[in-house]
Design an enzyme around this catalytic site. Structure first.
Site, PDB file in Angstrom:
ATOM      1  N   ASP A 249       3.765  -8.782  -2.865  1.00 44.03           N
ATOM      2  CA  ASP A 249       2.816  -8.654  -3.958  1.00 44.03           C
ATOM      3  C   ASP A 249       2.409 -10.019  -4.504  1.00 44.03           C
TER       4      ASP A 249
ATOM      5  N   CYS B 142      -9.455  15.091   6.280  1.00 45.16           N
ATOM      6  CA  CYS B 142      -9.139  15.158   4.843  1.00 45.16           C
ATOM      7  C   CYS B 142      -9.929  14.097   4.068  1.00 45.16           C
TER       8      CYS B 142
ATOM      9  N   CYS C 285      -8.516  12.291  -1.494  1.00 44.00           N
ATOM     10  CA  CYS C 285      -8.408  11.145  -2.410  1.00 44.00           C
ATOM     11  C   CYS C 285      -9.788  10.729  -2.912  1.00 44.00           C
TER      12      CYS C 285
ATOM     13  N   CYS D 189     -10.320  11.204  -7.005  1.00 42.91           N
ATOM     14  CA  CYS D 189     -10.241  10.032  -7.885  1.00 42.91           C
ATOM     15  C   CYS D 189     -11.003  10.318  -9.180  1.00 42.91           C
TER      16      CYS D 189
ATOM     17  N   CYS E 268     -11.594   1.385 -10.951  1.00 43.44           N
ATOM     18  CA  CYS E 268     -10.239   1.879 -10.644  1.00 43.44           C
ATOM     19  C   CYS E 268      -9.344   1.766 -11.887  1.00 43.44           C
TER      20      CYS E 268
ATOM     21  N   CYS F  33      -4.868   9.218  -6.551  1.00 43.54           N
ATOM     22  CA  CYS F  33      -5.268   9.292  -5.137  1.00 43.54           C
ATOM     23  C   CYS F  33      -4.061   9.481  -4.237  1.00 43.54           C
TER      24      CYS F  33
ATOM     25  N   CYS G 261      -2.745  13.608  -2.195  1.00 37.43           N
ATOM     26  CA  CYS G 261      -2.712  13.332  -0.753  1.00 37.43           C
ATOM     27  C   CYS G 261      -1.712  14.265  -0.048  1.00 37.43           C
TER      28      CYS G 261
HETATM   29  C1  B12 Z   1      -5.726  -6.336  -5.548  1.00 37.87           C
HETATM   30  C2  B12 Z   1      -4.732  -5.215  -5.460  1.00 37.87           C
HETATM   31  C3  B12 Z   1      -5.026  -4.036  -6.132  1.00 37.87           C
HETATM   32  C4  B12 Z   1      -6.359  -3.799  -6.809  1.00 37.87           C
HETATM   33  C5  B12 Z   1      -7.413  -3.430  -5.749  1.00 37.87           C
HETATM   34  C6  B12 Z   1      -6.916  -2.415  -4.706  1.00 37.87           C
HETATM   35  C7  B12 Z   1      -7.685  -2.456  -3.412  1.00 37.87           C
HETATM   36  N1  B12 Z   1      -7.647  -1.343  -2.708  1.00 37.87           N
HETATM   37  O1  B12 Z   1      -8.262  -3.456  -3.016  1.00 37.87           O
HETATM   38  C8  B12 Z   1      -6.000  -2.690  -7.809  1.00 37.87           C
HETATM   39  C9  B12 Z   1      -5.548  -3.324  -9.117  1.00 37.87           C
HETATM   40  C10 B12 Z   1      -7.110  -1.691  -8.103  1.00 37.87           C
HETATM   41  C11 B12 Z   1      -4.781  -2.065  -7.116  1.00 37.87           C
HETATM   42  C12 B12 Z   1      -4.386  -0.766  -7.300  1.00 37.87           C
HETATM   43  C13 B12 Z   1      -3.285  -0.217  -6.655  1.00 37.87           C
HETATM   44  N2  B12 Z   1      -2.367  -0.874  -5.935  1.00 37.87           N
HETATM   45 CO1  B12 Z   1      -2.565  -2.698  -5.388  1.00 37.87          CO
HETATM   46  N3  B12 Z   1      -2.636  -4.447  -4.719  1.00 37.87           N
HETATM   47  C14 B12 Z   1      -3.532  -5.367  -4.734  1.00 37.87           C
HETATM   48  C15 B12 Z   1      -3.093  -6.600  -3.955  1.00 37.87           C
HETATM   49  C16 B12 Z   1      -2.630  -7.678  -4.940  1.00 37.87           C
HETATM   50  C17 B12 Z   1      -4.161  -7.138  -3.007  1.00 37.87           C
HETATM   51  C18 B12 Z   1      -4.872  -6.051  -2.172  1.00 37.87           C
HETATM   52  C19 B12 Z   1      -6.020  -6.596  -1.412  1.00 37.87           C
HETATM   53  O2  B12 Z   1      -6.009  -7.716  -0.946  1.00 37.87           O
HETATM   54  N4  B12 Z   1      -7.052  -5.798  -1.264  1.00 37.87           N
HETATM   55  C20 B12 Z   1      -8.209  -6.236  -0.536  1.00 37.87           C
HETATM   56  C21 B12 Z   1      -8.713  -5.208   0.420  1.00 37.87           C
HETATM   57  C22 B12 Z   1      -9.672  -5.902   1.400  1.00 37.87           C
HETATM   58  O3  B12 Z   1      -7.644  -4.678   1.161  1.00 37.87           O
HETATM   59  P1  B12 Z   1      -7.466  -3.126   1.378  1.00 37.87           P
HETATM   60  O4  B12 Z   1      -7.878  -2.363   0.205  1.00 37.87           O
HETATM   61  O5  B12 Z   1      -6.082  -2.933   1.877  1.00 37.87           O
HETATM   62  O6  B12 Z   1      -8.570  -2.903   2.529  1.00 37.87           O
HETATM   63  C23 B12 Z   1      -8.286  -2.536   3.840  1.00 37.87           C
HETATM   64  C24 B12 Z   1      -8.822  -1.145   4.145  1.00 37.87           C
HETATM   65  O7  B12 Z   1     -10.076  -1.008   3.510  1.00 37.87           O
HETATM   66  C25 B12 Z   1      -8.967  -1.231   5.660  1.00 37.87           C
HETATM   67  N5  B12 Z   1     -10.173  -0.644   6.110  1.00 37.87           N
HETATM   68  C26 B12 Z   1     -11.274  -1.287   6.473  1.00 37.87           C
HETATM   69  N6  B12 Z   1     -12.194  -0.440   6.919  1.00 37.87           N
HETATM   70  C27 B12 Z   1     -11.675   0.795   6.828  1.00 37.87           C
HETATM   71  C28 B12 Z   1     -12.209   2.023   7.172  1.00 37.87           C
HETATM   72  C29 B12 Z   1     -11.429   3.153   6.995  1.00 37.87           C
HETATM   73  C30 B12 Z   1     -12.003   4.478   7.376  1.00 37.87           C
HETATM   74  C31 B12 Z   1     -10.111   3.049   6.441  1.00 37.87           C
HETATM   75  C32 B12 Z   1      -9.280   4.258   6.208  1.00 37.87           C
HETATM   76  C33 B12 Z   1      -9.577   1.781   6.082  1.00 37.87           C
HETATM   77  C34 B12 Z   1     -10.379   0.661   6.314  1.00 37.87           C
HETATM   78  O8  B12 Z   1      -9.013  -2.613   6.001  1.00 37.87           O
HETATM   79  C35 B12 Z   1      -9.084  -3.394   4.829  1.00 37.87           C
HETATM   80  C36 B12 Z   1      -8.582  -4.783   5.048  1.00 37.87           C
HETATM   81  O9  B12 Z   1      -7.301  -4.838   5.596  1.00 37.87           O
HETATM   82  C37 B12 Z   1      -1.908  -6.008  -3.110  1.00 37.87           C
HETATM   83  C38 B12 Z   1      -0.745  -6.976  -2.876  1.00 37.87           C
HETATM   84  C39 B12 Z   1      -1.051  -7.937  -1.763  1.00 37.87           C
HETATM   85  N7  B12 Z   1      -0.733  -9.181  -1.952  1.00 37.87           N
HETATM   86  O10 B12 Z   1      -1.552  -7.536  -0.729  1.00 37.87           O
HETATM   87  C40 B12 Z   1      -1.458  -4.771  -3.930  1.00 37.87           C
HETATM   88  C41 B12 Z   1      -1.110  -3.496  -3.158  1.00 37.87           C
HETATM   89  C42 B12 Z   1      -2.186  -3.239  -2.136  1.00 37.87           C
HETATM   90  N8  B12 Z   1      -1.169  -2.473  -4.191  1.00 37.87           N
HETATM   91  C43 B12 Z   1      -0.274  -1.571  -4.092  1.00 37.87           C
HETATM   92  C44 B12 Z   1      -0.177  -0.446  -4.943  1.00 37.87           C
HETATM   93  C45 B12 Z   1       1.134   0.326  -4.922  1.00 37.87           C
HETATM   94  C46 B12 Z   1      -1.268  -0.084  -5.739  1.00 37.87           C
HETATM   95  C47 B12 Z   1      -1.446   1.230  -6.521  1.00 37.87           C
HETATM   96  C48 B12 Z   1      -0.936   2.466  -5.785  1.00 37.87           C
HETATM   97  C49 B12 Z   1      -0.721   1.053  -7.878  1.00 37.87           C
HETATM   98  C50 B12 Z   1      -0.869   2.200  -8.849  1.00 37.87           C
HETATM   99  N9  B12 Z   1      -0.175   3.302  -8.672  1.00 37.87           N
HETATM  100  O11 B12 Z   1      -1.580   2.058  -9.813  1.00 37.87           O
HETATM  101  C51 B12 Z   1      -2.979   1.247  -6.743  1.00 37.87           C
HETATM  102  C52 B12 Z   1      -3.694   1.976  -5.593  1.00 37.87           C
HETATM  103  C53 B12 Z   1      -5.192   1.889  -5.679  1.00 37.87           C
HETATM  104  C54 B12 Z   1      -5.843   2.049  -4.299  1.00 37.87           C
HETATM  105  N10 B12 Z   1      -6.323   3.246  -4.012  1.00 37.87           N
HETATM  106  O12 B12 Z   1      -5.874   1.089  -3.523  1.00 37.87           O
HETATM  107  C55 B12 Z   1       0.625  -1.788  -2.879  1.00 37.87           C
HETATM  108  C56 B12 Z   1       0.176  -0.862  -1.734  1.00 37.87           C
HETATM  109  C57 B12 Z   1       1.283  -0.009  -1.183  1.00 37.87           C
HETATM  110  C58 B12 Z   1       0.762   0.912  -0.104  1.00 37.87           C
HETATM  111  N11 B12 Z   1       1.620   1.793   0.339  1.00 37.87           N
HETATM  112  O13 B12 Z   1      -0.383   0.844   0.307  1.00 37.87           O
HETATM  113  C59 B12 Z   1       0.348  -3.330  -2.593  1.00 37.87           C
HETATM  114  C60 B12 Z   1       0.440  -3.731  -1.136  1.00 37.87           C
HETATM  115  C61 B12 Z   1       1.374  -4.095  -3.431  1.00 37.87           C
HETATM  116  C62 B12 Z   1       2.715  -4.193  -2.722  1.00 37.87           C
HETATM  117  N12 B12 Z   1       3.103  -5.380  -2.318  1.00 37.87           N
HETATM  118  O14 B12 Z   1       3.375  -3.200  -2.521  1.00 37.87           O
HETATM  119  N13 B12 Z   1      -4.215  -2.957  -6.269  1.00 37.87           N
HETATM  120  S1  SF4 Z   2      -5.216   9.102   2.214  1.00 40.78           S
HETATM  121 FE1  SF4 Z   2      -4.312  11.140   1.927  1.00 40.78          FE
HETATM  122  S2  SF4 Z   2      -5.769  12.220   0.584  1.00 40.78           S
HETATM  123 FE2  SF4 Z   2      -6.822  10.427   1.428  1.00 40.78          FE
HETATM  124  S3  SF4 Z   2      -7.859  11.214   3.234  1.00 40.78           S
HETATM  125 FE3  SF4 Z   2      -5.901  10.380   3.934  1.00 40.78          FE
HETATM  126  S4  SF4 Z   2      -4.509  12.142   3.947  1.00 40.78           S
HETATM  127 FE4  SF4 Z   2      -6.298  12.735   2.722  1.00 40.78          FE
HETATM  128  S1  SF4 Z   3      -5.694   4.422  -8.414  1.00 36.82           S
HETATM  129 FE1  SF4 Z   3      -6.694   6.090  -9.583  1.00 36.82          FE
HETATM  130  S2  SF4 Z   3      -8.682   5.281 -10.209  1.00 36.82           S
HETATM  131 FE2  SF4 Z   3      -7.878   3.912  -8.584  1.00 36.82          FE
HETATM  132  S3  SF4 Z   3      -8.714   4.700  -6.670  1.00 36.82           S
HETATM  133 FE3  SF4 Z   3      -6.752   5.745  -6.934  1.00 36.82          FE
HETATM  134  S4  SF4 Z   3      -7.236   7.629  -8.066  1.00 36.82           S
HETATM  135 FE4  SF4 Z   3      -9.001   6.290  -8.249  1.00 36.82          FE
END
Ligand code: B12
Ligand code: SF4
Ligand code: SF4
Length: 369
Positions: free
Chosen positions: A131, A189, A192, A196, A212, A241, A245
């Site tokens: 993280d 599915c 999510c 949301c 978010c 989300c 799931c």
């Molecule tokens: C910034 C950040 C956030 C931001 C933005 C989240 C985001 N999705 O970008 C905010 C504050 C909103 C956030 C929220 C949460 N976060 Co956060 N966050 C981070 C952080 C610091 C960086 C993530 C990052 O670089 N994102 C940038 C984008 C580019 O990455 P990405 O979302 O993974 O994108 C990938 C996918 O889109 C995929 N992709 C591309 N094309 C496609 C197409 C399809 C069809 C699919 C399916 C995927 C896909 O490839 C992309 C690049 O690899 C990391 C820690 C770290 N240093 O990595 C934790 C981290 C991602 N977070 C984490 C957690 C636990 C959460 C929350 C669940 C916390 C909560 N309960 O409130 C929520 C979940 C929200 C969500 N749905 O993502 C965990 C994830 C654990 C896991 N099992 O995935 C991390 C890894 C922290 C950790 N070290 O454990 N987070």
């Molecule tokens: S992440 Fe979970 S809720 Fe979202 S599409 Fe995949 S299986 Fe369904």
């Molecule tokens: S963490 Fe909550 S607000 Fe953010 S994408 Fe997931 S369901 Fe939506």
């Protein structure tokens, strides 16, 4: 070139599981170019809002060798956190996302350190990162074969879902090739995306941080009006989300762990305590003290608590009298908290709290003679 040290890899991974990490794996430390592209495109589109983290320097956060020179391998781990939560207590209480209820990162880092120690003892450099702004943790876990990218953007472990925190050891040791990627488990599915509360998952795997709730609760200043009702009872983090799931629902059903209600640290925060305790009590609390709170400003937590209180009373989950807790904020010096308190009083059906009291009216009107 030396051959990969697979014997060391096996010992390191065994040390990780021995230290209690549920899933471990290794992958190459080549730059994560797809994640870099995603970060840059999303940043250009403004999806990161005011967030920094990995967005601050996408080239650095996607290149492990920028952090550890000569980095050859990432040893990646996933630590599971409890999936069962207790019922809401009787008193007005605000919800904490499951990842933030206890020091799950502490357990993860301890396991990663156990693996790093072995690598160092074998003469390699090894640095623990979890993280942190320098590594894209999900991309590393994906490459290490730990899980698949869900449409929610969360990384899901096959058969175990996404209730995991992720981290890595960056090491100069060559521990071999990356494994095959885990196959997609989402299929058709899209619960999510539909579930949301703010529509923040704007495309499959793409989160708009500006909507978010997990980000909005961490951001200073005004909580956007359009998302206050959607905030519901959430004080810190959002699990919606993940809760909708299906793979997670299956692990929830299979998990007999029920965290004892009232046990500290717990997943519910008492709203009266939140709104009345001194700042230091909040910031030094065993649970709240670990959270990311901008500038260590306790008013950010209180602001969330005020919105939550309005929502709880509106939904019949707290008593209208509980809104009396808003009075000090309505009359207080902090204009941001005062405005949120006004919103919460109206939301909870107590607009009477906004009426100036007779005493204050007298003062405002000045002497009558
Ligand atoms: C910034 C950040 C956030 C931001 C933005 C989240 C985001 N999705 O970008 C905010 C504050 C909103 C956030 C929220 C949460 N976060 Co956060 N966050 C981070 C952080 C610091 C960086 C993530 C990052 O670089 N994102 C940038 C984008 C580019 O990455 P990405 O979302 O993974 O994108 C990938 C996918 O889109 C995929 N992709 C591309 N094309 C496609 C197409 C399809 C069809 C699919 C399916 C995927 C896909 O490839 C992309 C690049 O690899 C990391 C820690 C770290 N240093 O990595 C934790 C981290 C991602 N977070 C984490 C957690 C636990 C959460 C929350 C669940 C916390 C909560 N309960 O409130 C929520 C979940 C929200 C969500 N749905 O993502 C965990 C994830 C654990 C896991 N099992 O995935 C991390 C890894 C922290 C950790 N070290 O454990 N987070
Ligand atoms: S992440 Fe979970 S809720 Fe979202 S599409 Fe995949 S299986 Fe369904
Ligand atoms: S963490 Fe909550 S607000 Fe953010 S994408 Fe997931 S369901 Fe939506």
């Amino acid at each position: 070139m030396n051959a990969p040290d697979v014997e060391l890899r096996d010992r390191v991974l065994a040390a990780g599981t021995g230290a209690g990490l549920e899933v471990v794996g290794t992958c190459s430390a080549e730059p994560f170019l797809a994640a870099r592209k995603a970060l840059e495109e999303r940043k250009a589109a403004g999806l990161n809002g005011t967030m920094q983290f990995t967005y601050k320097n996408p080239v650095r956060s996607t290149d492990p060798s920028a952090t550890v020179e000569g980095c050859a391998t990432l040893v990646v781990a996933a630590a599971r956190y409890p999936s069962s939560v207790p019922e809401q207590p009787e008193r007005a209480s605000a919800r904490v996302a499951r990842y933030a209820t206890d020091d799950h990162y502490g357990r993860l880092r301890a396991g990663l350190r156990a693996m790093a120690d072995l690598l160092k003892a074998a003469g390699h450099r090894a640095l623990v990162m979890a993280d942190d702004n320098s590594v894209v943790d999900r991309a590393a876990a994906h490459r290490a074969g730990i899980g698949w990218y869900g449409k929610s953007a969360n990384l899901l472990v096959p058969g175990q879902g996404s209730w995991f925190v992720l981290g890595s050891v960056l090491t100069t040791a060559d521990l071999g090739e990356s494994p095959e990627a885990v196959a997609d488990g989402c299929g058709t599915c899209r619960r999510c995306l539909d579930g949301c509360p703010t529509g923040a998952i704007v495309a499959e795997g793409v989160v708009d941080a500006r909507r978010c709730l997990a980000w909005l609760v961490q951001q200073a200043g005004e909580f956007p009006h359009e998302y206050r009702e959607a905030l519901g009872d959430r004080l810190y983090g959002c699990d919606e989300c993940q809760e909708v799931c299906p793979p997670n629902k299956r692990t929830d059903l299979a998990d007999p762990t029920v965290m004892a209600p009232g046990a500290a640290p717990g997943p519910w925060v008492d709203v009266e305590w939140l709104l009345t305790a001194p700042d230091d009590d909040l910031l030094d609390d065993a649970t709240l003290g670990r959270w990311y709170v901008p500038k260590r400003d306790a008013s950010v937590l209180r602001r969330n608590g005020i919105v939550v209180l309005g929502n709880l009373v509106h939904d019949g989950r707290a008593r209208p009298e509980d809104l009396d807790l808003l009075v000090p904020f309505l009359e207080g010096a902090d204009p941001v908290l005062a405005e949120h308190a006004e919103w919460a009083a109206v939301r909870g059906g107590r607009p009477d709290l906004l009426d100036p009291s007779p005493v204050r009216q007298d003062v405002a009107d000045g002497p009558t003679t």
